[in-house]
Design a protein around this motif. Structure first.
Motif: not given
Length: 304
Positions: A53-60, A73-75, A85-93
């Motif tokens: 029941g745990i849905i992680p956030l994965v940095v794609i 892109l990992i997705s 899982y929930l797609p997570c986008v890392k934004i540097k700036s």
């Protein structure tokens, strides 16, 4: 809710799989940034978390380790795990146009992981996110106030250059007691007993240190970390003996202070290793400390 932020190395993923069996899904939502090109362990971890029941956030769009180029892109490799899982986008700036465009392509069905500051245009875009991970000390208070669905995080573990430099005890954070005071905040996160800075491996261990988190009741429930360091013989030899020296100190201290530490499965593993006089390797030791930290944090928020 607690959002521990972990790199997708072997022992971190194993820690999550083992924790998935014992932590209630309503208290935890891990954030994982892949660092290995072989994503089979990540897939296995996503599946086991979802089964519990745990849905992680994965940095794609990872940019560390094997993905240092930042172009993968990992997705596209996680199609079978879609929905687990929930797609997570890392934004540097605010200038990271590629990441911002990638986030927009999900049309509100992704999380945003903000590494630094935000501007007006970026706020308008990322407020469509399911969750927005943001470090409040890296953005202006005005911008922070405009963000929705916030998960506040920080890098609290003070990593020393040498294990011999650790004091016996150090303040970690009070964020687990304070995050509800912010508006539009749905959770908090940290990097457990690891640093936000990524490194493939440390140098030779002249001293072995074991890190054990605890809630300091005398300090308004702030999280502290107790550091148990081995003897220092000025050589990198005998890591097993040094681990046992540090572990002896840990067991002795916990036994004398029985109410100080949360009785987690991680802490139980340290006592089991002590009883068997077994040295499993430093990576495994770090995994146990991570488990104990996450369990301690979830136990605290469960009671509050």
């Amino acid at each position: 809710m607690y959002f521990p932020i972990l790199k997708g190395k072997q022992n971190e993923l194993i820690a999550l799989r083992e924790l998935s069996e014992i932590i209630d899904a309503q208290y935890i939502k891990p954030v994982v940034e892949p660092v290995r090109e072989n994503i089979s362990p990540l897939k296995r971890t996503i599946k086991q978390l979802a089964d519990n029941g745990i849905i992680p956030l994965v940095v794609i769009n990872p940019s560390l380790g094997d993905y240092a180029g930042g172009e993968d892109l990992i997705s596209q490799f996680l199609q079978e795990e879609e929905g687990a899982y929930l797609p997570c986008v890392k934004i540097k700036s605010p200038q990271d146009s590629a990441a911002i465009g990638l986030f927009q392509s999900f049309r509100g069905r992704a999380a945003a992981y903000i590494e630094s500051s935000v501007d007006r245009a970026m706020v308008d875009v990322i407020n469509e996110s399911v969750y927005t991970l943001v470090n409040p000390v890296r953005v202006s208070s005005a911008a922070f106030a405009q963000l929705r669905n916030k998960v506040v995080y920080g890098d609290f573990f003070k990593k020393e250059v040498k294990n011999s430099d650790y004091a016996e005890d150090s303040l970690f954070s009070g964020l687990h007691t304070e995050y509800r005071e912010f508006d539009n905040v749905v959770g908090f996160g940290d990097f457990t007993i690891l640093s936000e800075d990524y490194s493939e491996s440390g140098g030779p261990a002249y001293v072995v240190a074991v890190h054990l988190s605890y809630i300091n009741r005398e300090e308004y429930d702030a999280m502290h970390v107790r550091h148990f360091s081995s003897y220092d013989d000025r050589t990198p030899t005998n890591p097993g003996g040094k681990f046992m020296d540090a572990l002896n100190k840990l067991v002795q201290y916990v036994t004398v202070n029985p109410n100080k530490f949360t009785r987690t499965t991680g802490l139980g593993e340290f006592f089991t290793l002590h009883a068997s006089r077994h040295y499993p390797g430093l990576g495994h030791v770090k995994k146990i400390s991570i488990k104990h930290h996450i369990e301690t944090t979830c136990h605290y928020i469960q009671g509050h």
